[in-house]
Design an enzyme around this catalytic site. Structure first.
Site, mmCIF file in Angstrom:
data_model
loop_
_atom_site.group_PDB
_atom_site.id
_atom_site.type_symbol
_atom_site.label_atom_id
_atom_site.label_comp_id
_atom_site.label_asym_id
_atom_site.label_seq_id
_atom_site.Cartn_x
_atom_site.Cartn_y
_atom_site.Cartn_z
ATOM 1 N N SER A 50 0.856 -1.177 0.000
ATOM 2 C CA SER A 50 0.000 0.000 0.000
ATOM 3 C C SER A 50 0.889 1.223 0.000
ATOM 4 C CB SER A 50 -0.905 0.031 1.235
ATOM 5 O OG SER A 50 -1.751 1.159 1.222
ATOM 6 N N ARG A 299 -0.410 -4.106 -6.937
ATOM 7 C CA ARG A 299 -1.584 -4.752 -6.339
ATOM 8 C C ARG A 299 -2.840 -4.067 -6.840
ATOM 9 N NH1 ARG A 299 -4.916 -7.968 -4.847
ATOM 10 N NH2 ARG A 299 -5.149 -8.879 -2.769
ATOM 11 N N THR A 335 -6.823 1.386 5.012
ATOM 12 C CA THR A 335 -6.349 0.674 6.200
ATOM 13 C C THR A 335 -7.306 0.860 7.377
ATOM 14 O OG1 THR A 335 -4.044 0.934 5.503
ATOM 15 C CG2 THR A 335 -4.441 0.394 7.808
ATOM 16 N N CYS A 488 -0.551 -6.763 -17.251
ATOM 17 C CA CYS A 488 0.174 -7.452 -16.181
ATOM 18 C C CYS A 488 1.445 -6.672 -15.845
ATOM 19 C CB CYS A 488 0.529 -8.874 -16.588
ATOM 20 S SG CYS A 488 1.603 -9.704 -15.391
ATOM 21 N N CYS A 511 4.532 -14.018 -10.999
ATOM 22 C CA CYS A 511 3.282 -13.405 -10.538
ATOM 23 C C CYS A 511 3.433 -12.704 -9.196
ATOM 24 C CB CYS A 511 2.185 -14.472 -10.446
ATOM 25 S SG CYS A 511 0.584 -13.848 -9.913
ATOM 26 N N CYS A 514 -1.207 -9.702 -7.976
ATOM 27 C CA CYS A 514 -1.907 -8.419 -7.995
ATOM 28 C C CYS A 514 -3.378 -8.586 -8.354
ATOM 29 C CB CYS A 514 -1.221 -7.443 -8.939
ATOM 30 S SG CYS A 514 -1.552 -7.706 -10.697
ATOM 31 N N CYS A 517 -5.159 -9.563 -13.808
ATOM 32 C CA CYS A 517 -5.603 -10.424 -14.911
ATOM 33 C C CYS A 517 -6.983 -11.005 -14.636
ATOM 34 C CB CYS A 517 -4.587 -11.530 -15.171
ATOM 35 S SG CYS A 517 -4.213 -12.568 -13.736
#
Length: 542
Positions: A50, A299, A335, A488, A511, A514, A517
């Site tokens: 984050s 992410r 958060t 991606c 990968c 995130c 896709c």
């Protein structure tokens, strides 16, 4: 197959801020409850990414003396700058009074969310919570009445041929009276729960963005601890919306990133390349030049807000945090909202135990009586206004709505088109050619993935599954030039030429988890399922 069963009072899936706040609150309410948290990352915080500017409101409710306890929130956000980038060189600073007040950060802290999760895990374990990192919640477990009774963890030691290896260890069934799901954005079990129990009935579809972030060590003379810069504009064009951030943390570091809404229409867009290009703008390069990039990650974020929230309780459990979509996009913060949703879930579960109820059905009332509900409701128009009216008119609407009416305008805007459905065909869209990285401010995908410390056991089934193997060849490549190779952020998807023509190659080892896709594929053909436990990125300080 039969699985060995472990029984708990409460099972929590995901050791992020929502899940850990829920675990801590449960133990505060009843120290004798047997609470277990499972986490797919190799350690708590390994998969947490984050910005982050954190509102400590929920933390203060959970642990009023959090500062004395050593919570890793030490850099106060004491200066806001909001900037519009007009082109690759020019910019204009927006006066704070012209921006929605939700963008103001006085009283908040610049911090690593991963480190906050690690600290929350310490508190939870000190209170008696059992935390199991490196274990994926692969499947849901239901009882004979269709009620959720827990999860089944993923098998370990399965080869790419789907056969057991010498290291094979079967998964276990983790059962609980109540299960709380806190997987983060686009959780694969959350998807199943929403579909099975029709939790999104009469709601707007969830909307998403992809957030890309880097951590830099910069020249101490350029560092301004507590400075928060937000902005939008260049290099994003047309209907591609989003915004950037640059946060001056402690230790002469800055966190820099770009969030791109995943409702963009041009399949030639590469969020990664847009981010690399962004860093060359003088507003950012003045801080980054001469510095060293030390970490990278990406992410997806759930940004639909109040209008897209599913029903969060169901038979056997609760859906909380970004798994449900509690992030307040008008503040670019999730958060405190995730933590509060977890604390409310704990109170609903405690009420169910106290009153011997089959379900934690007091959650909805607790939610509607909370500041969380009021905050999300007051920001319900923020995303739809930008989607409907664009950056300028939408921004003006939001400034009026937030600053003059406090989010109480008697109108509710909606965006009922799913993000993936906005994608146009390649021949209808402007082709984009991105500049090559210079290795100083901009970089390639593979060197970036290296900085994320991503690792997967190579000999395992691919966790990025195609529902229909032929669709990349019959639809995505001919119509969209296979957008997966661009959206991606980790180089997982490649189109290669072979003797039989083009094919889609999936490099699952790259990968970052995130979930982009799973969200943006125009055919909704890619299903993200968890790889072997412990696989994925290992973010040290993100």
């Amino acid at each position: 197959m039969e699985h060995e069963v472990m029984e708990f009072d409460v099972l929590i899936v995901g050791a992020g801020p929502a899940g850990l706040a829920s675990a801590c609150r449960l133990k505060q309410l009843d120290p004798d409850l047997n609470v277990c948290v499972v986490e797919k990352g190799s350690e708590v915080g390994a998969h947490i990414l984050s910005g982050a500017v954190i509102d400590p409101k929920a933390l203060h409710e959970l642990f009023p003396d959090w500062q004395e306890m050593g919570a890793p929130l030490t850099t106060a956000a004491d200066q806001d700058e909001i900037v519009l980038l007009k082109d690759k060189n020019a910019s204009v600073k927006i006066p704070n009074w012209m921006a929605p007040k939700t963008m103001h950060n006085k009283g908040n802290y610049i911090a690593s969310l991963g480190n906050l999760a690690r600290w929350l895990a310490e508190q939870a374990e000190n209170m008696g919570v059992e935390i199991f990192p490196g274990f994926t919640a692969a499947d849901l477990a239901y009882d004979e009445n269709g009620r959720v009774q827990g999860v089944i963890t993923g098998d370990m030691g399965i080869g790419s041929d789907n056969m057991p290896k010498d290291s094979y260890m079967p998964g276990m069934a983790l059962h609980a009276k109540y299960t709380i799901f806190a997987e983060g954005c686009r959780g694969h079990l959350g998807k199943e729960l929403i579909n099975k129990f029709d939790l999104d009935k009469d709601r707007d579809p969830q909307h998403y963005g992809i957030g890309l972030k880097e951590l830099w060590d910069i020249d101490p003379e350029k560092h301004k601890a507590g400075l928060v810069i937000h902005g939008s504009g260049w290099p994003l064009e047309g209907d591609t919306s989003g915004g950037f951030f640059l946060y001056h943390t402690d230790n002469n570091q800055v966190a820099v990133g770009l969030i791109i809404d995943l409702n963009y229409s041009n399949p030639w867009i590469s969020p990664f390349e847009e981010f690399q290009q962004l860093k060359h703008h003088p507003v950012l390069s003045q801080y980054l030049e001469g510095g060293k990039r030390v970490s990278y990650g990406a992410r997806a974020i759930a940004k639909g807000g109040f209008n897209s929230l599913p029903k969060m309780d169901f038979p056997g459990g609760l859906l909380i945090g970004c798994d449900a979509g509690t992030l307040n996009f008008s503040r670019i913060k999730g958060t405190h909202t995730a933590m509060k949703s977890g604390m409310l879930a704990a109170e609903a579960v405690f009420d169910a135990f106290q009153n011997d109820k089959a379900e934690a059905d007091s959650f909805e009332d607790l939610f509607k009586e909370s500041w969380l509900y009021r905050e999300l409701f007051s920001s319900r128009n923020f995303g739809p206004a930008l989607h409907k009216f664009g950056r300028w008119l939408g921004g003006a609407f939001n400034t009026v709505d937030q600053n003059l009416f406090g989010g109480k305008l008697p109108v509710t805007l909606h965006d009922r088109v799913e993000d993936h459905a906005k994608l146009k065909q390649a021949n209808e869209s402007k082709t984009i050619f991105y500049p090559k990285p210079d290795g100083k401010l901009s970089f390639d995908k593979l060197s970036s993935v290296y900085l994320s410390n991503t690792n997967h056991e190579e000999d395992q089934p691919c966790h990025l599954q195609l529902s229909k193997e032929e669709l990349p060849l019959t639809v995505n490549i001919p119509l969209y030039e296979e957008p997966a190779q661009r959206y991606c952020p980790a180089g997982v998807y490649e189109v290669t030429e072979g003797e039989t023509g083009k094919r889609l190659q999936i490099n699952g080892q790259n990968c970052l988890h995130c979930k982009t896709c799973d969200i943006k594929d125009p055919c909704q053909n890619i299903q993200w399922v968890p790889p072997e436990g412990g696989g994925g990125p290992n973010y040290p300080n993100m």
